[in-house]
Design an enzyme around this catalytic site. Structure first.
Site, PDB file in Angstrom:
ATOM      1  N   LYS A  19       0.645   9.064  14.263  1.00 51.25           N
ATOM      2  CA  LYS A  19       1.066   9.884  13.120  1.00 51.25           C
ATOM      3  C   LYS A  19      -0.145  10.361  12.317  1.00 51.25           C
ATOM      4  CE  LYS A  19       3.783   7.928   9.806  1.00 51.25           C
ATOM      5  NZ  LYS A  19       3.241   8.162   8.455  1.00 51.25           N
ATOM      6  N   SER A  20      -1.056   9.446  12.016  1.00 55.12           N
ATOM      7  CA  SER A  20      -2.216   9.817  11.188  1.00 55.12           C
ATOM      8  C   SER A  20      -3.061  10.895  11.871  1.00 55.12           C
ATOM      9  CB  SER A  20      -3.100   8.589  10.944  1.00 55.12           C
ATOM     10  OG  SER A  20      -2.405   7.627  10.194  1.00 55.12           O
ATOM     11  N   ARG A  24      -3.770  15.029  10.800  1.00 58.39           N
ATOM     12  CA  ARG A  24      -5.137  15.535  10.610  1.00 58.39           C
ATOM     13  C   ARG A  24      -5.433  16.684  11.561  1.00 58.39           C
ATOM     14  NH1 ARG A  24      -4.518  10.593   8.633  1.00 58.39           N
ATOM     15  NH2 ARG A  24      -6.043   9.629   7.214  1.00 58.39           N
ATOM     16  N   GLY A  91       3.828  10.956   2.704  1.00 63.06           N
ATOM     17  CA  GLY A  91       2.739  10.669   1.771  1.00 63.06           C
ATOM     18  C   GLY A  91       1.420  11.218   2.283  1.00 63.06           C
ATOM     19  N   ARG A 119       6.175   7.997  -5.270  1.00 65.13           N
ATOM     20  CA  ARG A 119       4.893   7.462  -4.774  1.00 65.13           C
ATOM     21  C   ARG A 119       3.769   7.824  -5.747  1.00 65.13           C
ATOM     22  NH1 ARG A 119       5.094   7.356   1.061  1.00 65.13           N
ATOM     23  NH2 ARG A 119       3.184   6.143   0.923  1.00 65.13           N
ATOM     24  N   SER A 164      -7.654   2.872   0.739  1.00 65.50           N
ATOM     25  CA  SER A 164      -6.602   3.797   1.168  1.00 65.50           C
ATOM     26  C   SER A 164      -7.224   4.975   1.899  1.00 65.50           C
ATOM     27  CB  SER A 164      -5.832   4.310  -0.053  1.00 65.50           C
ATOM     28  OG  SER A 164      -5.187   5.530   0.260  1.00 65.50           O
ATOM     29  N   GLN A 166      -5.662   7.572   2.719  1.00 67.84           N
ATOM     30  CA  GLN A 166      -5.139   8.818   2.159  1.00 67.84           C
ATOM     31  C   GLN A 166      -5.987   9.259   0.977  1.00 67.84           C
ATOM     32  OE1 GLN A 166      -0.912   8.389   1.503  1.00 67.84           O
ATOM     33  NE2 GLN A 166      -0.501   8.125   3.675  1.00 67.84           N
ATOM     34  N   ASP A 312       0.636  -0.936   7.830  1.00 72.71           N
ATOM     35  CA  ASP A 312       1.973  -0.436   8.197  1.00 72.71           C
ATOM     36  C   ASP A 312       2.718  -1.407   9.113  1.00 72.71           C
ATOM     37  OD1 ASP A 312       1.532   1.808   6.682  1.00 72.71           O
ATOM     38  OD2 ASP A 312       0.877   3.045   8.359  1.00 72.71           O
ATOM     39  N   ARG A 385      10.024   2.222   8.772  1.00 77.83           N
ATOM     40  CA  ARG A 385       9.484   0.949   9.293  1.00 77.83           C
ATOM     41  C   ARG A 385      10.414  -0.230   8.998  1.00 77.83           C
ATOM     42  NH1 ARG A 385       5.369   2.991  11.732  1.00 77.83           N
ATOM     43  NH2 ARG A 385       4.059   4.513  10.694  1.00 77.83           N
TER      44      ARG A 385
HETATM   45  C1  S3P Z   1      -2.226   6.732   6.346  1.00 76.61           C
HETATM   46  C2  S3P Z   1      -2.796   5.781   5.547  1.00 76.61           C
HETATM   47  C3  S3P Z   1      -2.074   4.604   5.053  1.00 76.61           C
HETATM   48  C4  S3P Z   1      -0.804   4.340   5.844  1.00 76.61           C
HETATM   49  C5  S3P Z   1      -0.019   5.587   6.082  1.00 76.61           C
HETATM   50  C6  S3P Z   1      -0.842   6.620   6.822  1.00 76.61           C
HETATM   51  C7  S3P Z   1      -3.040   7.900   6.759  1.00 76.61           C
HETATM   52  O1  S3P Z   1      -1.704   4.822   3.705  1.00 76.61           O
HETATM   53  O2  S3P Z   1      -0.013   3.380   5.194  1.00 76.61           O
HETATM   54  O3  S3P Z   1       1.148   5.306   6.835  1.00 76.61           O
HETATM   55  O4  S3P Z   1      -2.638   8.633   7.677  1.00 76.61           O
HETATM   56  O5  S3P Z   1      -4.107   8.097   6.175  1.00 76.61           O
HETATM   57  P1  S3P Z   1      -2.719   4.520   2.489  1.00 76.61           P
HETATM   58  O6  S3P Z   1      -3.896   5.367   2.629  1.00 76.61           O
HETATM   59  O7  S3P Z   1      -1.927   4.884   1.255  1.00 76.61           O
HETATM   60  O8  S3P Z   1      -3.019   3.060   2.562  1.00 76.61           O
END
Ligand code: S3P
Length: 423
Positions: A19-20, A24, A91, A119, A164, A166, A312, A385
């Site tokens: 997913k991440s 990107r 998020g 959030r 984090s 993100q 996660d 999840r």
């Molecule tokens: C993610 C970072 C994590 C993770 C989320 C995906 C990302 O969150 O929990 O599912 O893709 O950068 P945080 O950066 O808020 O920890």
């Protein structure tokens, strides 16, 4: 969705793309010169939200289901969207895209579902504002909807209070457009997919310990990206194979980036029979075939630097701990409270309902394993999840379990129940 105990789970599966990395690939592809081609893109609702937001900014993105093709607009080519950018439940889309939008020569609004509107966004508003950004939380609560008035930014050094990815990525993405260099130091290293993908797209990025430093970019070069399987999705089958009797499951082509592989370390520490065979490395991202067999497990402590590497996976690791002898302690994981749901409260509520000996703390959970679980009524709390974690628990509980809102798995793993059924 209804579940009953299973006597055994056996077979091979391939989990969907990470997913991440999928998010990107859309963002960097949109900002690049040329056409970026992404294979094994995650077709979950979250990543489709990223696609639709960038389409609303004039980016042509073709999604054949097998391959996603993004015709990059170049660093300065995004167009003002005519409507609110709807991030759904994502998020990652919200926070990473905010870093890009802060530097555009137009105003935009980001909004999403009820969960997104709770959030915390102050964590990106603060550092982006230090860079000169103009971001307003329209309800005045540091949450979405956010109105972003694009402006010119300048580089900063930011000491992030949270580990984090993100937050780090929002700042680094803004740094592409800023005057001067931008760096972020985090308390522990979080997932580094942004940094690796920046390198691939030709961005000047330096990584040292828990600090990442980016130089403003002149251009990004389009890439071919092959997304590895998502270890966060594989996690459900790893745990299922370990706790279900007479089981052996092989999961093919799983991303094992060292900033994401904490679950493997914890499983080994608990006595798991798990083998990991690395198969390849693409765009700096290693992947592997993982095989798990039913194991006799014991409790462990999960804390400190490993937390961001398995953040996660903590809901499914809480399920695993119920099947281990002795006590498992999870601490330093207060971030769980601000995920798609409050994952400490929800795991404690429903694992208790199934008969587990579990207690919530300020920053984690304490689980005394070994008590048999029984079926219960579970509400997914619209958190993907949570739904997947309880599906695995239910296969190992006496009696029937019913999960409402089970379809929320569409966020990150649309074929989850079908894959589970095949095993
Ligand atoms: C993610 C970072 C994590 C993770 C989320 C995906 C990302 O969150 O929990 O599912 O893709 O950068 P945080 O950066 O808020 O920890």
């Amino acid at each position: 969705m209804k579940f009953k105990r299973r006597a055994s789970l056996r077979g091979e599966i391939t989990v969907p793309g990470d997913k991440s990395i999928s998010h990107r690939s859309i963002m960097l592809g949109a900002l690049a010169d040329g056409t970026t081609e992404v294979s094994n893109f995650l077709q979950g609702a979250d990543c489709r939200s990223s696609i639709s937001c960038f389409q609303k900014m004039g980016v042509t993105i073709e999604n054949t289901g097998d391959i996603v093709r993004i015709q990059g607009k170049g660093l300065r080519g995004l167009q003002a969207p005519c409507e609110t950018l709807d991030v759904g439940n994502s998020g990652t889309t919200t926070r990473l895209m905010a870093g890009i939008l802060a530097a555009q020569p137009f105003t935009s609004t980001i909004n999403g579902d009820a969960s997104i509107q709770k959030r915390p966004m102050g964590r990106i508003m603060e550092p982006l504002s230090l860079m000169g950004a103009d971001i307003t939380s329209l309800n005045g609560n540091d949450c979405a909807p956010l109105c972003i008035q694009g402006t010119s930014l300048h580089g900063i050094h930011y000491d992030s209070p949270v580990a984090s990815a993100q937050v780090k990525s929002a700042i680094l993405l803004a740094g592409l457009f800023a005057e001067g260099e931008t760096s972020v130091t985090e308390p522990y290293l979080s997932r580094n997919h942004t940094e690796l993908m920046f390198e691939a797209f030709g961005v000047s990025i330096r990584r040292e310990g828990t600090t990442a430093t980016v130089q403003p970019a002149a251009r990004l070069d389009a890439q071919k990206i092959i997304v590895p399987g998502d270890i966060s999705s594989a996690a459900y089958f790893i745990v299922a194979g370990l706790i279900t009797p007479n089981s052996c499951i092989t999961i093919r082509n799983v991303g094992i980036n060292p900033t994401r592989d904490g679950i493997l370390e914890v499983c080994r520490a608990m006595g798991a029979d798990i083998t990991v065979e690395q198969t390849n490395v693409r765009t700096g991202e290693p992947s592997a075939d993982i095989t798990v067999r039913t194991s006799i497990l014991h409790g462990t402590t999960i804390e400190g630097a490993i937390i961001p590497k398995l953040i996660d996976e903590l809901p499914i690791l809480a399920v695993l701990a119920c099947f281990a002898d002795g006590t498992t302690v999870i601490r330093d994981a207060q971030e769980l409270k601000v995920k798609e749901s409050n994952r400490i409260d929800i795991m404690v509520r429903y694992l208790s309902a199934m008969g587990a000996d579990i207690e919530g703390t300020e920053d984690g959970m304490i689980i005394r394993g070994g008590r048999p679980l029984h079926g219960a009524s579970i509400d997914s709390s619209l958190d993907h999840r949570i739904a997947m974690s309880f599906a695995i628990a239910a296969l190992n509980a006496e009696g029937d379990t019913e999960i409402t809102g089970a379809e929320v798995v569409n966020i990150s793993y649309p074929e989850f129940y079908q894959d589970l059924e095949r095993l």
